[in-house]
Each structure stands twice: as C-alpha cells, then as structure tokens.
Design a protein around this motif. Structure first.
Motif, short mmCIF file in Angstrom:
data_model
loop_
_atom_site.label_atom_id
_atom_site.label_comp_id
_atom_site.label_asym_id
_atom_site.label_seq_id
_atom_site.Cartn_x
_atom_site.Cartn_y
_atom_site.Cartn_z
N GLU A 54 0.81 -1.22 0.00
CA GLU A 54 0.00 0.00 0.00
C GLU A 54 0.85 1.27 0.00
N ILE A 55 2.17 1.16 0.05
CA ILE A 55 3.01 2.36 0.15
C ILE A 55 3.04 3.16 -1.14
N GLY A 56 2.70 2.55 -2.26
CA GLY A 56 2.69 3.24 -3.54
C GLY A 56 2.45 2.25 -4.66
N ASP A 57 2.40 2.76 -5.88
CA ASP A 57 2.19 1.90 -7.05
C ASP A 57 3.49 1.39 -7.64
N HIS A 58 4.54 2.20 -7.52
CA HIS A 58 5.84 1.83 -8.11
C HIS A 58 6.96 2.23 -7.18
N MET A 59 8.06 1.46 -7.26
CA MET A 59 9.29 1.81 -6.58
C MET A 59 10.39 1.79 -7.62
N VAL A 60 11.26 2.78 -7.55
CA VAL A 60 12.41 2.83 -8.45
C VAL A 60 13.66 2.92 -7.58
N ILE A 61 14.64 2.10 -7.91
CA ILE A 61 15.89 2.08 -7.18
C ILE A 61 17.01 2.31 -8.20
N CYS A 62 17.93 3.21 -7.87
CA CYS A 62 19.04 3.49 -8.78
C CYS A 62 20.26 3.91 -7.99
N SER A 63 21.36 4.06 -8.71
CA SER A 63 22.62 4.46 -8.08
C SER A 63 23.20 5.68 -8.77
N GLY A 64 23.92 6.46 -7.96
CA GLY A 64 24.76 7.54 -8.47
C GLY A 64 26.18 7.19 -8.10
N ARG A 65 27.14 7.72 -8.84
CA ARG A 65 28.53 7.33 -8.62
C ARG A 65 29.17 7.97 -7.38
N SER A 66 28.59 9.07 -6.88
CA SER A 66 29.18 9.78 -5.75
C SER A 66 28.08 10.44 -4.93
N THR A 67 28.44 10.92 -3.75
CA THR A 67 27.44 11.62 -2.93
C THR A 67 26.92 12.85 -3.66
N ARG A 68 27.79 13.52 -4.37
CA ARG A 68 27.38 14.71 -5.13
C ARG A 68 26.37 14.34 -6.21
N GLN A 69 26.61 13.26 -6.95
CA GLN A 69 25.69 12.86 -8.01
C GLN A 69 24.36 12.37 -7.42
N VAL A 70 24.40 11.64 -6.32
CA VAL A 70 23.17 11.16 -5.67
C VAL A 70 22.31 12.36 -5.28
N ALA A 71 22.92 13.38 -4.65
CA ALA A 71 22.18 14.57 -4.24
C ALA A 71 21.63 15.31 -5.47
N ALA A 72 22.42 15.43 -6.51
CA ALA A 72 21.99 16.15 -7.72
C ALA A 72 20.85 15.42 -8.43
N ILE A 73 20.95 14.10 -8.54
CA ILE A 73 19.89 13.31 -9.18
C ILE A 73 18.57 13.52 -8.45
N SER A 74 18.60 13.45 -7.13
CA SER A 74 17.37 13.58 -6.35
C SER A 74 16.82 15.00 -6.40
N GLU A 75 17.68 16.00 -6.34
CA GLU A 75 17.23 17.39 -6.38
C GLU A 75 16.62 17.73 -7.74
N LYS A 76 17.27 17.29 -8.81
CA LYS A 76 16.72 17.56 -10.15
C LYS A 76 15.41 16.82 -10.36
N LEU A 77 15.31 15.61 -9.84
CA LEU A 77 14.07 14.85 -9.96
C LEU A 77 12.94 15.60 -9.26
N LYS A 78 13.17 16.04 -8.04
CA LYS A 78 12.16 16.79 -7.30
C LYS A 78 11.74 18.04 -8.08
#
Length: 137
Positions: A54-78
């Motif tokens: 019931e938490i949602g319809d879809h889950m997506v899991i992915c990786s970024g190469r560094s802490t900087r890329q992980v933060a950037a991917i999530s911020e741009k997605l938002k």
C-alpha cells in the motif's frame, strides 16, 4: 482583462491547490525514469508494487557514482516533477548523499551510492524470488 476557467480547468486548479494531482502513477513513473536517464543514474530498477504493498504503485531504485551525483539526481528529480507535473515530492537523506528517498506518493524513488545500495540490498527485498538482480538484467 478577466480570466475565466472552464469547469475542467477549475477542478484541476482546485485539486492542485489542495495538493492532489490528476496525474497517473504511470505518468509519474515515466517522468521519473526519464529524469534518472537524463542525469545518468546507474542500475535503474523499477518494481511494480500494485497488489503487493500500500506504500505506492511503483518503486524505483538506482545508483549515483558519488554523494554529489546522488544529491543532484534527487534534487533535479524533485524539481522536474514539480515543474512538469505539479507534484510536490518529499525528500529524505539529501544532506548525506548516501541514500536519498524521493516520495511522490504514488512512486517511491531510492537513489543510492553503490556501496550503500549493496549493503542494504533493497532491490532483493522487493524483487520476486528468482528474478534477475539489476546487474544480471
């Protein structure tokens, strides 16, 4: 000049004002996957949660190469979800950049550094037994 809304547009405006969206979970998923692709997220796995959780319809899991890329991917997605679909997402973990969760309500996105993803093995908790791992797909 007087601006007049049609009844459909008026209803949509009211839904957006209340934080509701008429955007389907499949449309959100497509926007999420495009954003992740644009930002070079790696090992993207999508999991259909309908009928499973019931938490949602879809889950997506992915990786970024560094802490900087992980933060950037999530911020741009938002930002893209807000600008393109009018969806306000909740974000957790961006400060450390090891594991960021972006919750759109219908689609939950986990962005990991590879080492952290390997440690928690979230993919394996949700994938069906016998399904290929992200590196095997």
């Amino acid at each position: 000049m007087v601006l007049s809304l049609t009844s459909d547009a008026e209803g949509s405006a009211r839904k957006l004002a209340k934080g509701q969206s008429s955007v389907t979970s499949d449309a959100i998923l497509a926007a999420v996957l495009k954003s992740l692709d644009d930002d070079k997220a790696e090992d993207v796995v999508q999991i259909d949660l309908r009928g499973i959780s019931e938490i949602g319809d879809h889950m997506v899991i992915c990786s970024g190469r560094s802490t900087r890329q992980v933060a950037a991917i999530s911020e741009k997605l938002k930002s893209r979800l807000k600008d393109d679909l009018g969806i306000l997402s909740k974000v957790e973990g961006k400060g450390t950049g090891d594991w960021v969760l972006v919750d759109t309500g219908d689609v939950i996105v986990h962005v990991f550094r590879p080492e952290v993803r390997e440690f928690y093995q979230l993919d394996q908790m949700w994938l069906e037994p016998g399904a290929p791992s992200p590196t095997e797909a």
